[in-house]
Design a protein around this motif. Sequence first.
Motif, PDB file in Angstrom:
ATOM      1  N   GLN A  75       0.833  -1.210   0.000  1.00  9.75           N
ATOM      2  CA  GLN A  75       0.000   0.000   0.000  1.00  9.75           C
ATOM      3  C   GLN A  75       0.867   1.258   0.000  1.00  9.75           C
ATOM      4  N   HIS A  79       0.981   4.070  -2.797  1.00  3.60           N
ATOM      5  CA  HIS A  79       0.745   5.465  -2.395  1.00  3.60           C
ATOM      6  C   HIS A  79       1.867   6.368  -2.930  1.00  3.60           C
ATOM      7  N   GLN A  82       1.441   7.097  -6.576  1.00  8.03           N
ATOM      8  CA  GLN A  82       0.335   8.006  -6.857  1.00  8.03           C
ATOM      9  C   GLN A  82       0.586   9.422  -6.342  1.00  8.03           C
ATOM     10  N   HIS A  83       1.374   9.558  -5.282  1.00  8.84           N
ATOM     11  CA  HIS A  83       1.516  10.850  -4.606  1.00  8.84           C
ATOM     12  C   HIS A  83       2.978  11.251  -4.400  1.00  8.84           C
ATOM     13  N   LEU A  93       2.987   9.014   6.626  1.00  7.00           N
ATOM     14  CA  LEU A  93       2.445   7.716   6.199  1.00  7.00           C
ATOM     15  C   LEU A  93       2.128   6.825   7.400  1.00  7.00           C
ATOM     16  N   TYR A  97      -1.461   5.155   7.982  1.00  5.94           N
ATOM     17  CA  TYR A  97      -1.643   3.704   8.009  1.00  5.94           C
ATOM     18  C   TYR A  97      -1.605   3.131   9.425  1.00  5.94           C
TER      19      TYR A  97
END
Length: 173
Positions: A75, A79, A82-83, A93, A97
């Motif tokens: 994940q 992430h 994407q970012h 983070l 999470y």
Amino acid sequence: MTPTILKSVAVEMVVRLKLELNDIQYTAAPDFVKNTITDIMESISIDDLITAVKEGVGGLVDSLNNDVKSPVIQQILHHIQQHFNEDLSLKVLGAQYHIHPVYLGHLFHKETGESFTEYINGYRIDRAKELLRNSSAKVQDIAKNVGYWETGYFYKQFKKFVGVSPRDFRGML
């Protein structure tokens, strides 16, 4: 079915598996296709053909099983993809999470073989290289687009990872 048709079907299956591996960006088994196809083509009997396919695909499955990352790290990596241009830190983070940042850092290093910071910087520099190749944007703008708010730090990281400055890199293209 003739032996030639069976070999052809087996080779097609291996090629399709390789395409699936490309789709998931799995590169840990680089010789899978070459070795498996060679074994298939050199098979003399049906038993040899079955053994070649079983050993080739079995080795690939073992490699995939050994490379499985924890769900949290999967994940996190997604992430990051994407970012990557946003403010990313173990603290941010970890909060997102629900994992302590120090533990997340240890887990990330264990799973990827790199520190979180090295991974982020490497990923951002790879994106910057793409932008330098494919756009005429100013280096300062590219730095901001890939998540570096200080151009000087971007230059330092770029030179560390690539060996030349962003301007020199662009000039070599």
